[in-house]
Design a protein around this motif. Structure first.
Motif, PDB file in Angstrom:
ATOM      1  N   GLY A  58       0.789  -1.223   0.000  1.00 29.70           N
ATOM      2  CA  GLY A  58       0.000   0.000   0.000  1.00 29.70           C
ATOM      3  C   GLY A  58       0.819   1.270   0.000  1.00 29.70           C
ATOM      4  O   GLY A  58       0.295   2.349  -0.302  1.00 29.70           O
ATOM      5  N   HIS A  59       2.112   1.159   0.323  1.00 32.94           N
ATOM      6  CA  HIS A  59       2.998   2.324   0.317  1.00 32.94           C
ATOM      7  C   HIS A  59       3.865   2.376  -0.935  1.00 32.94           C
ATOM      8  O   HIS A  59       4.773   3.198  -1.034  1.00 32.94           O
ATOM      9  CB  HIS A  59       3.890   2.307   1.557  1.00 32.94           C
ATOM     10  CG  HIS A  59       3.131   2.362   2.841  1.00 32.94           C
ATOM     11  ND1 HIS A  59       2.561   3.519   3.322  1.00 32.94           N
ATOM     12  CD2 HIS A  59       2.809   1.388   3.732  1.00 32.94           C
ATOM     13  CE1 HIS A  59       1.940   3.271   4.473  1.00 32.94           C
ATOM     14  NE2 HIS A  59       2.072   1.983   4.744  1.00 32.94           N
ATOM     15  N   GLY A  60       3.603   1.486  -1.879  1.00 35.29           N
ATOM     16  CA  GLY A  60       4.352   1.475  -3.126  1.00 35.29           C
ATOM     17  C   GLY A  60       5.674   0.750  -3.075  1.00 35.29           C
ATOM     18  O   GLY A  60       6.466   0.814  -4.032  1.00 35.29           O
ATOM     19  N   ASN A  61       5.941   0.037  -1.976  1.00 38.71           N
ATOM     20  CA  ASN A  61       7.189  -0.723  -1.869  1.00 38.71           C
ATOM     21  C   ASN A  61       7.134  -1.966  -2.752  1.00 38.71           C
ATOM     22  O   ASN A  61       6.187  -2.753  -2.665  1.00 38.71           O
ATOM     23  CB  ASN A  61       7.439  -1.139  -0.422  1.00 38.71           C
ATOM     24  CG  ASN A  61       7.603   0.044   0.503  1.00 38.71           C
ATOM     25  OD1 ASN A  61       8.461   0.897   0.277  1.00 38.71           O
ATOM     26  ND2 ASN A  61       6.773   0.115   1.535  1.00 38.71           N
ATOM     27  N   LYS A  62       8.145  -2.138  -3.606  1.00 38.34           N
ATOM     28  CA  LYS A  62       8.197  -3.271  -4.514  1.00 38.34           C
ATOM     29  C   LYS A  62       8.780  -4.483  -3.794  1.00 38.34           C
ATOM     30  O   LYS A  62       9.861  -4.404  -3.202  1.00 38.34           O
ATOM     31  CB  LYS A  62       9.041  -2.917  -5.737  1.00 38.34           C
ATOM     32  CG  LYS A  62       8.989  -3.933  -6.856  1.00 38.34           C
ATOM     33  CD  LYS A  62       9.780  -3.428  -8.053  1.00 38.34           C
ATOM     34  CE  LYS A  62       9.740  -4.412  -9.207  1.00 38.34           C
ATOM     35  NZ  LYS A  62      10.511  -3.901 -10.368  1.00 38.34           N
ATOM     36  N   LEU A  63       8.081  -5.613  -3.851  1.00 34.61           N
ATOM     37  CA  LEU A  63       8.486  -6.814  -3.131  1.00 34.61           C
ATOM     38  C   LEU A  63       8.473  -8.028  -4.051  1.00 34.61           C
ATOM     39  O   LEU A  63       7.588  -8.164  -4.900  1.00 34.61           O
ATOM     40  CB  LEU A  63       7.545  -7.068  -1.950  1.00 34.61           C
ATOM     41  CG  LEU A  63       7.503  -5.979  -0.875  1.00 34.61           C
ATOM     42  CD1 LEU A  63       6.264  -6.135  -0.009  1.00 34.61           C
ATOM     43  CD2 LEU A  63       8.754  -6.023  -0.018  1.00 34.61           C
ATOM     44  N   GLN A  64       9.459  -8.902  -3.871  1.00 34.21           N
ATOM     45  CA  GLN A  64       9.468 -10.201  -4.537  1.00 34.21           C
ATOM     46  C   GLN A  64       8.791 -11.202  -3.612  1.00 34.21           C
ATOM     47  O   GLN A  64       9.170 -11.329  -2.441  1.00 34.21           O
ATOM     48  CB  GLN A  64      10.902 -10.638  -4.847  1.00 34.21           C
ATOM     49  CG  GLN A  64      11.619  -9.743  -5.863  1.00 34.21           C
ATOM     50  CD  GLN A  64      10.874  -9.672  -7.186  1.00 34.21           C
ATOM     51  OE1 GLN A  64      10.438  -8.599  -7.606  1.00 34.21           O
ATOM     52  NE2 GLN A  64      10.725 -10.813  -7.853  1.00 34.21           N
ATOM     53  N   CYS A  65       7.806 -11.911  -4.142  1.00 33.12           N
ATOM     54  CA  CYS A  65       6.962 -12.763  -3.298  1.00 33.12           C
ATOM     55  C   CYS A  65       6.903 -14.189  -3.846  1.00 33.12           C
ATOM     56  O   CYS A  65       7.069 -14.428  -5.043  1.00 33.12           O
ATOM     57  CB  CYS A  65       5.540 -12.208  -3.241  1.00 33.12           C
ATOM     58  SG  CYS A  65       5.449 -10.457  -2.817  1.00 33.12           S
ATOM     59  N   ARG A  66       6.644 -15.099  -2.934  1.00 34.04           N
ATOM     60  CA  ARG A  66       6.409 -16.494  -3.309  1.00 34.04           C
ATOM     61  C   ARG A  66       5.387 -17.076  -2.337  1.00 34.04           C
ATOM     62  O   ARG A  66       5.553 -16.963  -1.118  1.00 34.04           O
ATOM     63  CB  ARG A  66       7.690 -17.318  -3.269  1.00 34.04           C
ATOM     64  CG  ARG A  66       7.527 -18.740  -3.822  1.00 34.04           C
ATOM     65  CD  ARG A  66       8.856 -19.482  -3.810  1.00 34.04           C
ATOM     66  NE  ARG A  66       8.716 -20.839  -4.328  1.00 34.04           N
ATOM     67  CZ  ARG A  66       8.866 -21.175  -5.590  1.00 34.04           C
ATOM     68  NH1 ARG A  66       9.183 -20.250  -6.482  1.00 34.04           N
ATOM     69  NH2 ARG A  66       8.720 -22.417  -5.999  1.00 34.04           N
ATOM     70  N   THR A  67       4.335 -17.670  -2.878  1.00 29.52           N
ATOM     71  CA  THR A  67       3.229 -18.181  -2.064  1.00 29.52           C
ATOM     72  C   THR A  67       3.049 -19.674  -2.277  1.00 29.52           C
ATOM     73  O   THR A  67       3.103 -20.162  -3.414  1.00 29.52           O
ATOM     74  CB  THR A  67       1.917 -17.440  -2.416  1.00 29.52           C
ATOM     75  OG1 THR A  67       2.062 -16.058  -2.092  1.00 29.52           O
ATOM     76  CG2 THR A  67       0.741 -18.011  -1.638  1.00 29.52           C
ATOM     77  N   GLN A  68       2.847 -20.391  -1.175  1.00 25.40           N
ATOM     78  CA  GLN A  68       2.589 -21.835  -1.220  1.00 25.40           C
ATOM     79  C   GLN A  68       1.356 -22.155  -0.385  1.00 25.40           C
ATOM     80  O   GLN A  68       1.130 -21.548   0.667  1.00 25.40           O
ATOM     81  CB  GLN A  68       3.783 -22.616  -0.638  1.00 25.40           C
ATOM     82  CG  GLN A  68       5.108 -22.422  -1.361  1.00 25.40           C
ATOM     83  CD  GLN A  68       5.200 -23.258  -2.636  1.00 25.40           C
ATOM     84  OE1 GLN A  68       4.254 -23.936  -3.022  1.00 25.40           O
ATOM     85  NE2 GLN A  68       6.358 -23.202  -3.280  1.00 25.40           N
ATOM     86  N   TRP A  69       0.580 -23.105  -0.850  1.00 26.11           N
ATOM     87  CA  TRP A  69      -0.563 -23.601  -0.074  1.00 26.11           C
ATOM     88  C   TRP A  69      -0.182 -24.944   0.538  1.00 26.11           C
ATOM     89  O   TRP A  69       0.242 -25.865  -0.162  1.00 26.11           O
ATOM     90  CB  TRP A  69      -1.796 -23.764  -0.954  1.00 26.11           C
ATOM     91  CG  TRP A  69      -2.920 -24.467  -0.249  1.00 26.11           C
ATOM     92  CD1 TRP A  69      -3.378 -25.729  -0.481  1.00 26.11           C
ATOM     93  CD2 TRP A  69      -3.727 -23.947   0.820  1.00 26.11           C
ATOM     94  NE1 TRP A  69      -4.419 -26.026   0.365  1.00 26.11           N
ATOM     95  CE2 TRP A  69      -4.649 -24.942   1.176  1.00 26.11           C
ATOM     96  CE3 TRP A  69      -3.740 -22.727   1.511  1.00 26.11           C
ATOM     97  CZ2 TRP A  69      -5.598 -24.759   2.191  1.00 26.11           C
ATOM     98  CZ3 TRP A  69      -4.676 -22.553   2.522  1.00 26.11           C
ATOM     99  CH2 TRP A  69      -5.591 -23.553   2.848  1.00 26.11           C
ATOM    100  N   CYS A  70      -0.327 -25.049   1.862  1.00 29.39           N
ATOM    101  CA  CYS A  70       0.018 -26.267   2.594  1.00 29.39           C
ATOM    102  C   CYS A  70      -1.261 -26.886   3.147  1.00 29.39           C
ATOM    103  O   CYS A  70      -1.823 -26.363   4.121  1.00 29.39           O
ATOM    104  CB  CYS A  70       0.980 -25.954   3.729  1.00 29.39           C
ATOM    105  SG  CYS A  70       2.411 -24.979   3.223  1.00 29.39           S
ATOM    106  N   PRO A  71      -1.760 -27.969   2.561  1.00 31.76           N
ATOM    107  CA  PRO A  71      -3.013 -28.568   3.035  1.00 31.76           C
ATOM    108  C   PRO A  71      -2.902 -29.059   4.469  1.00 31.76           C
ATOM    109  O   PRO A  71      -1.832 -29.476   4.921  1.00 31.76           O
ATOM    110  CB  PRO A  71      -3.221 -29.748   2.069  1.00 31.76           C
ATOM    111  CG  PRO A  71      -2.362 -29.443   0.890  1.00 31.76           C
ATOM    112  CD  PRO A  71      -1.194 -28.682   1.407  1.00 31.76           C
ATOM    113  N   GLY A  72      -3.999 -28.993   5.203  1.00 31.73           N
ATOM    114  CA  GLY A  72      -4.055 -29.484   6.574  1.00 31.73           C
ATOM    115  C   GLY A  72      -5.297 -30.307   6.795  1.00 31.73           C
ATOM    116  O   GLY A  72      -6.203 -30.342   5.956  1.00 31.73           O
TER     117      GLY A  72
END
Length: 222
Positions: free
Chosen positions: A161-175
Motif C-alpha cells: 500500500g505504500h508502493g514498496n516493490k516486493l518479490q513474493c512467493r506463495t505456497q498452499w500447505c493442506p491441513g
C-alpha cells in the motif's frame, strides 16, 4: 517391484529400522535386483517404515510439507500447492489483533504512525480462485481496498500500500481441517513471512519480520 530401492535402503539404514543389508544386490545398467527372500523383507520394511524414510529423503507432499527452495518441475509445484486451497475461499471478518504496537516499535515506526495504525478500523478479507488455480486476495481497509493476485508456487512481484516493490512467493500447505497459505516477501524494506492458517471457520494471520518480531490477527468466516 519397488523402485528407487538403493535410496530407500539408505534411509532405513540411517534410521536403524532394519537388521541387515540386502543380500548381494546385482547391478546392471539402471536395474537393481534382489533375491526373492530379500525382496520380500525389503517390501515389508518399506511398508512398516514408509513415513520415516519418506520424510527424510523425499519432500512428503502427503504430509503437508511446503515452501522448500529446491528446483522442482511445474507439475511438482502444482502437487505441492495442493489440489485447491478451497478452505480459504470466501469472506473473513477480523475479530482480534495482537502484537502490532510492539512490532511497529521494533521495526522503527514513529509514534504518530503507530497511533494511526492502532486506531485504524480492522480489515475484512476476501479470497477467491482465479485462472490457473491462483488466488485473488482482496483486503478491505480503512484507507481503501487493495488487491493481490497470489501466484502459487512461482515468484512474482507485488507492491504494498505504500508502493514498496516486493518479490513474493506463495505456497498452499493442506491441513487436516483447512491448511496454511504461506507467503515470503523481500525488498528494500526487509524480508518477512506471512502465514494465513485456516481451521474450520477461523483464520489466523501471522506476519514475522526477518528480525524475529511478529504480529497477527484473528478472523472468523462471514
Amino acid at each position: 517391484r519397488i523402485s528407487k530401492i538403493p535410496i530407500a535402503w539408505t534411509a532405513m539404514h540411517c534410521c536403524c529400522k532394519s537388521k541387515r543389508p540386502p543380500a548381494s544386490p546385482k547391478l546392471g545398467g539402471d536395474s537393481w535386483e534382489l533375491d526373492e527372500e530379500s525382496q520380500h523383507e525389503l517390501e515389508v520394511d518399506l511398508a512398516d517404515h514408509n513415513y520415516e524414510w519418506d520424510s527424510l529423503f523425499f519432500a512428503p507432499k502427503a504430509f503437508g510439507f511446503c515452501g522448500h527452495d529446491d528446483e522442482v518441475s511445474e507439475e511438482e509445484e502444482d502437487e505441492e500447492d495442493g489440489s485447491s486451497p478451497s478452505a480459504l475461499f470466501g469472506s473473513w471478518k477480523c475479530v482480534d489483533t495482537w502484537g502490532l504496537e510492539e512490532f511497529l516499535k521494533a521495526t522503527g515506526i514513529g509514534l504518530m504512525q503507530r497511533k494511526l495504525a492502532l486506531q485504524a478500523r480492522w480489515p475484512a478479507w476476501e479470497f477467491d480462485s482465479i485462472d490457473d488455480g491462483n488466488i485473488l486476495f482482496v483486503n478491505h481497509t480503512q484507507l481503501g481496498t487493495m488487491e493481490e493476485t497470489m501466484i502459487l508456487g512461482k515468484e512474482y512481484t507485488w507492491k504494498d500500500g505504500h508502493g514498496n516493490k516486493l518479490q513474493c512467493r506463495t505456497q498452499w500447505c493442506p491441513g487436516a481441517h483447512g491448511g496454511t497459505l504461506r507467503t515470503t516477501r523481500s525488498g528494500q524494506i526487509g524480508s518477512y513471512v506471512e502465514e494465513r492458517s485456516v481451521n474450520g471457520s477461523k483464520l489466523k494471520f501471522t506476519l514475522k519480520h526477518q528480525t524475529g518480531v511478529s504480529w497477527g490477527r484473528t478472523f472468523t468466516r462471514e
